[in-house]
Motif scaffolding. Structure first.
Motif, mmCIF file in Angstrom:
data_model
loop_
_atom_site.group_PDB
_atom_site.id
_atom_site.type_symbol
_atom_site.label_atom_id
_atom_site.label_comp_id
_atom_site.label_asym_id
_atom_site.label_seq_id
_atom_site.Cartn_x
_atom_site.Cartn_y
_atom_site.Cartn_z
ATOM 1 N N TYR A 88 -2.256 15.146 0.982
ATOM 2 C CA TYR A 88 -2.945 13.843 0.992
ATOM 3 C C TYR A 88 -4.420 13.964 1.420
ATOM 4 C CZ TYR A 88 -4.220 9.075 2.026
ATOM 5 O OH TYR A 88 -4.896 7.880 2.048
ATOM 6 N N GLY B 255 -6.519 1.048 6.001
ATOM 7 C CA GLY B 255 -7.293 1.815 5.017
ATOM 8 C C GLY B 255 -6.418 2.234 3.855
ATOM 9 N N CYS C 81 -0.606 1.023 8.298
ATOM 10 C CA CYS C 81 -0.553 1.983 7.174
ATOM 11 C C CYS C 81 -1.460 3.171 7.489
ATOM 12 C CB CYS C 81 -0.992 1.335 5.861
ATOM 13 S SG CYS C 81 0.035 -0.017 5.329
ATOM 14 N N ASP D 36 2.924 3.447 10.532
ATOM 15 C CA ASP D 36 3.179 3.751 9.118
ATOM 16 C C ASP D 36 4.684 3.883 8.929
ATOM 17 O OD1 ASP D 36 1.167 5.023 6.758
ATOM 18 O OD2 ASP D 36 3.288 5.513 6.520
#
Ligand SMILES: C[S@@+](CC[C@H](N)C(=O)[O-])C[C@H]1O[C@@H](n2cnc3c(N)ncnc32)[C@H](O)[C@@H]1O
Length: 228
Positions: free
Chosen positions: A24, A119, A58, A80
């Motif tokens: 990621y 974000g 998140c 998250d």
């Protein structure tokens, strides 16, 4: 629901992020030529004040929460629902409280935070108005929200953006583990509300002084608002 339509069920969103967690951060840097960290810094600068109790919803691999700590925030909570993304976050900084949880059912009392950031997260939730309502609820009156999200540019950059984002990013994704996520990414941006519409949803959810600005020729938008 499918990656092609940019709509996935919450369990599918969670397992997609679990799968791509190892690549990621690298994909973020490559796709944005390293600008993503600058945008996170601007988000924190816009809404976080020294000593704030901050929620980063998140939070993924945690870069926004880490930026909030570096900007002098007090308590920072990163939340998250993907355990694999959180594992990466935990390895970055231990002073943040990293929590597994759902943005749509935040495990906090009303008015618990001074500021909140999300974000590249709200695009993925199943119910955007409900997510905004939860964020209003956990912010104290006068608390600030910053939403950083990818958007679709309409100006001269639009054709280059479509080439890069709709064709090259999915191609790049195919070379990496969890590549379908990079088909989902442009599709989810296409069906996400534009900046004016998102600002309207924030007002409806109970934010005032809602404003937005865009970065990099309009490919990313930062929305801010103050909880009533
Ligand atoms: C694109 S990543 C963004 C990560 C990080 N905020 C950043 O700036 O890079 C989106 C994250 O949202 C999380 N997410 C999506 N829906 C969620 C929900 N309903 N509750 C909690 N997390 C969620 C995913 O697990 C994923 O880690």
């Amino acid at each position: 629901m499918s990656v092609e339509t940019g709509r996935l069920s919450p369990p599918d969103v969670r397992s997609m992020f679990d799968r791509i967690a190892p690549v990621y951060d690298l994909m973020n840097r490559v796709m944005t030529a390293g600008l993503d960290q600058h945008w996170r810094g601007e988000t924190v600068k816009a809404v976080v004040r020294p000593g704030d109790r901050v929620l980063d919803g998140c939070c993924g691999t945690g870069d926004l929460a880490v930026a909030a700590v570096r900007a002098g925030a007090g308590d920072v909570v990163g939340l998250d629902f993907s355990p694999r993304m959180l594992e990466r976050a935990r390895a970055k900084l231990q002073v943040v409280t990293w929590l597994e949880g759902d943005l749509l059912a935040l495990p906090f009392p009303d008015a618990d935070f001074d500021s909140a950031t999300v974000g590249f997260g709200v695009r993925n939730v199943a119910d955007l108005p409900a997510a905004l309502a939860e964020l209003t609820r956990v912010l104290r009156p006068g608390g600030r929200l910053g939403i950083l999200e990818i958007t679709t540019p309409t100006g001269f950059l639009a054709p280059f953006y479509r080439l890069w984002f709709d064709h090259l990013v999915p191609l790049l994704g195919r070379l990496l583990r969890g590549g379908s996520a990079y088909t989902y990414l442009p599709a989810s941006v296409r069906r996400f509300p534009g900046p004016e519409e998102l600002a309207g949803l924030m007002r409806t959810a109970g934010f005032e002084d809602v404003a937005f600005r865009t970065f990099a020729g309009g490919i990313v938008a930062l929305h801010t608002g103050v909880a009533r």
